[in-house]
Write a protein that holds these residues in place. Sequence first.
Motif, PDB file in Angstrom:
ATOM      1  N   UNK A 119      31.502  54.334  26.489  1.00 48.68           N
ATOM      2  CA  UNK A 119      32.694  54.016  27.295  1.00 48.68           C
ATOM      3  C   UNK A 119      33.429  52.630  26.591  1.00 48.68           C
ATOM      4  N   UNK A 120      34.642  52.777  26.515  1.00 46.89           N
ATOM      5  CA  UNK A 120      35.475  51.715  26.164  1.00 46.89           C
ATOM      6  C   UNK A 120      35.627  50.747  27.326  1.00 46.89           C
ATOM      7  N   UNK A 121      35.306  49.467  27.416  1.00 49.39           N
ATOM      8  CA  UNK A 121      35.468  48.430  28.408  1.00 49.39           C
ATOM      9  C   UNK A 121      36.216  47.484  27.865  1.00 49.39           C
ATOM     10  N   UNK A 122      37.376  47.242  28.838  1.00 47.01           N
ATOM     11  CA  UNK A 122      38.164  46.263  28.561  1.00 47.01           C
ATOM     12  C   UNK A 122      38.411  45.136  29.945  1.00 47.01           C
ATOM     13  N   UNK A 123      38.113  44.078  29.670  1.00 47.84           N
ATOM     14  CA  UNK A 123      37.948  43.265  30.837  1.00 47.84           C
ATOM     15  C   UNK A 123      38.852  42.268  30.620  1.00 47.84           C
ATOM     16  N   UNK A 124      39.865  42.129  31.509  1.00 52.61           N
ATOM     17  CA  UNK A 124      40.797  40.990  31.529  1.00 52.61           C
ATOM     18  C   UNK A 124      40.727  39.788  32.524  1.00 52.61           C
ATOM     19  N   UNK A 125      40.673  38.749  32.135  1.00 50.97           N
ATOM     20  CA  UNK A 125      40.597  37.733  33.565  1.00 50.97           C
ATOM     21  C   UNK A 125      41.558  36.616  33.237  1.00 50.97           C
ATOM     22  N   UNK A 126      41.637  35.569  34.128  1.00 49.15           N
ATOM     23  CA  UNK A 126      42.694  34.608  34.216  1.00 49.15           C
ATOM     24  C   UNK A 126      41.728  33.441  33.727  1.00 49.15           C
ATOM     25  N   UNK A 127      42.188  32.561  32.454  1.00 46.60           N
ATOM     26  CA  UNK A 127      41.567  32.045  31.643  1.00 46.60           C
ATOM     27  C   UNK A 127      40.928  30.653  32.399  1.00 46.60           C
ATOM     28  N   UNK A 128      42.037  30.023  32.983  1.00 48.74           N
ATOM     29  CA  UNK A 128      41.714  28.842  33.949  1.00 48.74           C
ATOM     30  C   UNK A 128      40.677  29.004  34.865  1.00 48.74           C
ATOM     31  N   UNK A 129      40.951  30.020  35.976  1.00 48.88           N
ATOM     32  CA  UNK A 129      40.026  30.116  37.089  1.00 48.88           C
ATOM     33  C   UNK A 129      38.689  31.091  36.801  1.00 48.88           C
ATOM     34  N   UNK A 130      38.498  31.644  35.719  1.00 50.80           N
ATOM     35  CA  UNK A 130      37.379  32.052  35.353  1.00 50.80           C
ATOM     36  C   UNK A 130      36.452  31.313  34.273  1.00 50.80           C
ATOM     37  N   UNK A 131      37.246  29.909  33.847  1.00 49.77           N
ATOM     38  CA  UNK A 131      36.778  28.940  32.996  1.00 49.77           C
ATOM     39  C   UNK A 131      36.280  29.582  31.570  1.00 49.77           C
TER      40      UNK A 131
END
Length: 856
Positions: free
Chosen positions: A512-524
């Motif tokens: 399965x191809x997994x793509x995880x997008x997060x906010x840089x600041x609040x996920x540190x």
Amino acid sequence: MFRRIFVLDRDALPSVASVRAFAPGAPVELVAEEAATASAGRPDALERGSPAGRSPLDAGMLVSALGLQREDLVVVGPNLHRSARARADLAVRLAIQHGLYVLSVGSRCPAPAGPARHVAFLSAADATELSALSALLPRFPGVARLSGFLVHEGHGRRAALEATLRAAAPDRLVSVIGFTAFPSSMAQAIDRAAVAAGVDLVVVPSDAVPDAAALAGGFFAADALQSAERPTLVLPRSTRAPVLLADRLEASDTLCLPGVTRWVAVERDGPLGRVQLDDSDRVLWQGSALGHDLGVVALAAGSGGEEFLALERAPEDRCRIRGLTLSRPLVLVDARSPVEVLAPLEPFAADSHVVFVRLRWDDAIDRLRHKLTERAPWVGVPLVIDASAWLGDGGAGDLPEAVDPIRLQRLAARLQSLGARIRAVVGGSVERPARSGSEPGDEDHSAQEVAPSRVEGNAVRFEMDNTRARGALLEAIAGARRTVHWQCYIVEEGAVAERFAAALTEAAGRGVRVRLLIDALYSRHDIFRARNPVLQKLDAVLGIDVCAYRPLARVPDLVALKQRNHRKLVVVDDEIAVVTGRNLGAPYYTGFSEVALTRQSSYREVPWLDCGVEVRGPIVARVQRAFLSSWVASGGAPFEPGPVPPAAGPSPCRLVLHDGLRDTNTFDAQLDLVHRARERLVAVNAFPLAVELQRALVEAARRGVRVQVLFGCARPRHGADQPFGGGVMRDLADRLIRARLDPVLRAGGEVGELVLEPLPGWAPELGRVFPYVHAKVLVRDGEEAAVGSANLDVTSAYWESEALLFVEDRVAVGELLAQLEPLLTTARRADVNDARWQLEASHRARLDRIWPSLVG
């Protein structure tokens, strides 16, 4: 003896006790605070906030409404829902301009133990004060000691003051209290000195102070008077000198649309500066009369399709409002536009109404008109309307100038919805036609739609239980065959994140191809080269790509801090989508019964109430495109979305997306939902309400809609309101949240605080628990619900990118209400008359005025 005593306060008991200590016999009349802004027979003004707490109380209207005379005493109490500056301004104007006695009672004044025995005067030791003291002392027969405050002792001044006091009170003990203080801290120093000397009452003879100095002193002393430990009596002027106190009214122009309420901004310009009049930044004009706290407006015909209004507060204090009757299309122009932007607009004046818009409260209306006359002489007398008056956003003092073009577009959309024809909108140096969505061919059309079309044929399931939400998402990941796309704001370390990370790793292991997008600041993650351990581990797994939105490599500015991507989306195999408020962490995916809470627990251990909606059907394709757009914008490699899924259920849905500082789509959709409510409106959120949304809720309650708001404690509590450990600064957030709910409560809304009864595994002595509410839910009339990432605050409205799913299906919405009803029923209801709620009312109001709005 005073002829009459009027107490102006919401909680009059402390004020009455203070005045009775030195005036035991005069009749006391309690006056509702609204009397200072609305005389008898006029309708109540709408609740609304003015920029920076500048709302004044109107001394002239108070005198007129109560028939005040020179021998009357007005007590200004500490519990007014007004700024400290407004209280000080009222006291100074009543004493100097209207010749009245005024007693200011501070919030820290103790209940008097008996009659006042020690009175102290602020003195300059001259003959004027001797007259004032001699006239006043017979009113205080019980006073045994008379003192004088001597500021900045000089040669011979102490002896002169002692002589003045002995001459005024030969039969009483006299003394001098000397100290040094700067003008800006004098009131606070006097209060401290009064407490140290055992003074019961501080008296300020206004005859000894010039008008300008009295006004400046009132400005600098405002906070000290508000929180004083001793009451202050301001003596009236012996001769009135209104010249320096003269002020004038100024009003914006308005637009006259058939059958539509006309709004204007009304301001007062005087020695203390320009202030926006309380409850009149949106003045209601119905028909040919304006009934509000300033007076009556008479309608008169003008030339060129104009209607003129004479706004009169007093015979000597009036202004004129110009109303434009629209017969041609509108060209709306930012009133700050430079001459190079205005010059090309001259041809529009031949067949359009060119109307200028004030977008910043800091720009005085009259000065804008003067500048526009110079910059655009071809327009004649420029017509200037106020954006905040029509939008009702309280001046938008918490927004940067970067959003002014957005607010201008929002104003155009508002006027268009009221029947105006909009030809063009000109903001700064950019001219663009007003529109309700993107043009064909725009990149990421779905992300720009203000009112996206409904997508039929979806199956939806709302979930407010964290345990079930976690199980359903883990099950979807375990069943994934092709792709898992997950976008969230925060990834927290801990057991919950590790469990999801293990599921994603296992999925990648089976292809399965997994793509995880997060906010840089609040996920540190990707912040000054720092890495989130959970994300770093996932990024090293073959088949998993991690992308961070807007990494930071240097000290960020305000925009970099606040313009973040706040969306929370999950898409599995192009077939299942989740639009939610939940981040990847323990508070969001841990059930309340899964933790063993004790009195020693940290506030971080208490789960939060949250909500998401799982959807199957054609709408999943739009969620997938939204993820793709954010993924590519954050540097991720493009991918090809799968085909649009077939119909899976009966529910029509709309996916509304907002791009921070580019539009206000989710906010406008929330407002539209509130405006369309006719029977019942349920709001679940614990963020400080944006002023515009707050007013929409107030207006809904006043038109008969049952408005229910469920909120929670930013710092969770237990038992008899005992906080869990840590998170002390969250107490401020709790007060601010409640401050923004106060107007809704006063309008008749039902405001409840989430309460959980004791659960197995909790310590018995813990009692009830009051958790935080992180859910973002709006439900209208049992027919439509909005769930997603957008809070009801100004940060979500303008700054951060958001996603909301609107479901228009009575059956599905009914299932959501079935989850909400028990929480609404058991919530601890706020009551404006409840002593617990009133206890911090003045502190909440003050915090609401001084809180740096940009903090969010």
